[in-house]
Design an enzyme around this catalytic site. Structure first.
Site, PDB file in Angstrom:
ATOM      1  N   ASP A  44       0.824  -1.220   0.000  1.00 49.17           N
ATOM      2  CA  ASP A  44       0.000   0.000   0.000  1.00 49.17           C
ATOM      3  C   ASP A  44       0.860   1.272   0.000  1.00 49.17           C
ATOM      4  O   ASP A  44       0.683   2.168   0.852  1.00 49.17           O
ATOM      5  CB  ASP A  44      -0.892   0.036   1.257  1.00 49.17           C
ATOM      6  CG  ASP A  44      -1.654  -1.267   1.489  1.00 49.17           C
ATOM      7  OD1 ASP A  44      -2.075  -1.887   0.514  1.00 49.17           O
ATOM      8  OD2 ASP A  44      -1.828  -1.639   2.675  1.00 49.17           O
ATOM      9  N   GLU A  71     -11.498  -0.052  -2.844  1.00 45.71           N
ATOM     10  CA  GLU A  71     -10.622   0.492  -1.788  1.00 45.71           C
ATOM     11  C   GLU A  71      -9.441   1.193  -2.464  1.00 45.71           C
ATOM     12  O   GLU A  71      -9.396   1.321  -3.681  1.00 45.71           O
ATOM     13  CB  GLU A  71     -10.130  -0.636  -0.859  1.00 45.71           C
ATOM     14  CG  GLU A  71      -9.306  -1.707  -1.554  1.00 45.71           C
ATOM     15  CD  GLU A  71      -8.966  -2.888  -0.645  1.00 45.71           C
ATOM     16  OE1 GLU A  71      -9.413  -2.944   0.510  1.00 45.71           O
ATOM     17  OE2 GLU A  71      -8.244  -3.794  -1.120  1.00 45.71           O
TER      18      GLU A  71
HETATM   19  O1  FUB Z   1      -3.075  -3.586   3.635  1.00 43.59           O
HETATM   20  C1  FUB Z   1      -4.356  -3.819   4.182  1.00 43.59           C
HETATM   21  C2  FUB Z   1      -5.419  -3.519   3.179  1.00 43.59           C
HETATM   22  O2  FUB Z   1      -5.223  -4.309   2.017  1.00 43.59           O
HETATM   23  C3  FUB Z   1      -5.414  -2.106   2.660  1.00 43.59           C
HETATM   24  O3  FUB Z   1      -5.930  -1.171   3.555  1.00 43.59           O
HETATM   25  C4  FUB Z   1      -6.180  -2.298   1.421  1.00 43.59           C
HETATM   26  O4  FUB Z   1      -6.152  -1.226   0.551  1.00 43.59           O
HETATM   27  C5  FUB Z   1      -5.535  -3.534   0.866  1.00 43.59           C
HETATM   28  O5  FUB Z   1      -4.341  -3.251   0.192  1.00 43.59           O
END
Ligand code: FUB
Length: 345
Positions: free
Chosen positions: A31, A244
């Site tokens: 991320d 997301e």
């Molecule tokens: O790294 C945890 C979660 O997985 C992140 O918050 C999301 O965007 C996904 O990458």
């Protein structure tokens, strides 16, 4: 979030075909939110660990505890790990799951924005402050008032205003806030509370930040993403709708909102002339990587534009043990971003 590891892939061959290699290999990172501060590149990633949590569709196996800031003098130099910048044990309101963070600079101070699950099982977004871009960061005693869900991305506009974009489905709990309050029913189901396929997709959120960057200056609003006919993307359109990993950048005066489609594993983007939108869907930036999640940032370094992203090739496909990477992006003369394949044919 399904598979633990992938057994049918020859990872040596895959790594040879990979467009780029992990920026650091001594820890797992994911991320990546990249920024240039004072002429140097700083990357704010999640710090992946194997905490032994069972795999589920709520992402419980993403049980990260702290953040490390990675810095680079330029894109050809070594990436340096600056140690622990913030640990969950130092955040009084947070219990676990330090997910995807971002950072911003204002008047010589640095702000780390991060989602974490509170002791009540609800994801909220916190902020921590430092005099240095690499921390250590001192967290505020409470999460940002009115914050919820995950994946904050803080964008500084040309007029000096800062906006937070955020939200994430399934384990990120965005669907549980559909009525404006948290729905405590069916806590084990990532799918309860989602709209039907033919309903408009859930929207990511935007909120302008206060001058001190510690709170929201307004109630979060929806970021609406429209299709080519001007209609909001539908919940069933899972190859295009937001899941997301919100990110915002501005190119030639246009706002580019980019995000992950989650269960279909694309990084896509939509554009607008206004930071609040509405945005119009434009296409894919990154095709699926090894691992379930895809999450990125886009940053200009010395006049060129780069995509920071992650995959699970170093861990041989373990979906919660990821590595950050970088590759250049290209725009055509109309400002369209060329789709990137993370592995060459
Ligand atoms: O790294 C945890 C979660 O997985 C992140 O918050 C999301 O965007 C996904 O990458």
């Amino acid at each position: 979030m399904p598979e633990n590891s992938i057994s049918h892939i020859d990872f040596e061959e895959l790594n040879e075909k990979a467009l780029s290699q992990p920026l650091v290999k001594h820890i797992y990172t994911a991320d990546p939110s990249a920024h240039v501060f004072e002429g140097k590149i700083y990357i704010y990633p999640s710090h992946d660990v194997d905490a032994g949590e069972a795999f589920d569709d709520l992402g419980s196996h993403f049980a990260m505890e702290d953040y490390h800031v990675i810095s680079m003098d330029n894109l050809d130099s070594n990436a340096m790990d600056n140690g622990v910048a913030l640990h969950v044990n130092d955040v009084s309101w947070a219990e676990k799951q330090m997910w995807a963070p971002d950072a911003a600079e204002k008047n010589g101070k640095y702000y780390l924005f991060f989602p974490a699950k509170g002791h009540d099982g609800i994801f909220r977004i916190g902020v921590a402050v430092s005099d240095s871009p690499v921390g250590p960061f001192s967290p505020q005693p409470q999460a940002i008032k009115g914050s919820f869900s995950i994946d904050p991305a803080v964008f500084k506009d040309d007029d000096g205003e800062y906006y937070m974009y955020f939200g994430g489905l399934w384990g990120g709990q965005l669907q549980r806030w559909r009525t404006g309050v948290f729905n405590p029913e069916h806590p084990e189901s990532p799918f309860a509370h989602l709209p039907e396929d033919e309903e408009p997709a859930l929207c990511p959120k935007i909120a302008k930040m206060t001058d001190d960057l510690l709170e929201f200056a307004e109630e979060p609003k929806d970021i609406v993403i429209l299709d080519e006919n001007g209609n909001p993307l539908l919940a069933g359109d899972n190859k295009r709708r937001f899941f997301e990993a919100a990110w915002m950048h501005k190119y030639n005066g246009t706002y580019y909102f980019s995000y992950s489609t989650g269960d279909t594993h694309f990084i896509c983007y939509a554009t607008s002339s206004n930071p609040y939108g509405p945005f119009t869907y434009q296409g894919r930036i990154l095709n699926p990587v090894i691992g379930w999640t895809s999450h990125h940032s886009i940053c200009e370094v010395n006049g060129k534009w780069y995509l920071f992203y992650h995959d699970s090739s170093l861990s041989k496909g373990v979906t919660h043990l990821r590595s950050i990477k970088v590759t250049e992006i290209e725009y055509d003369k109309n400002g369209k971003i060329k789709t990137i394949d993370p592995y060459k044919d």
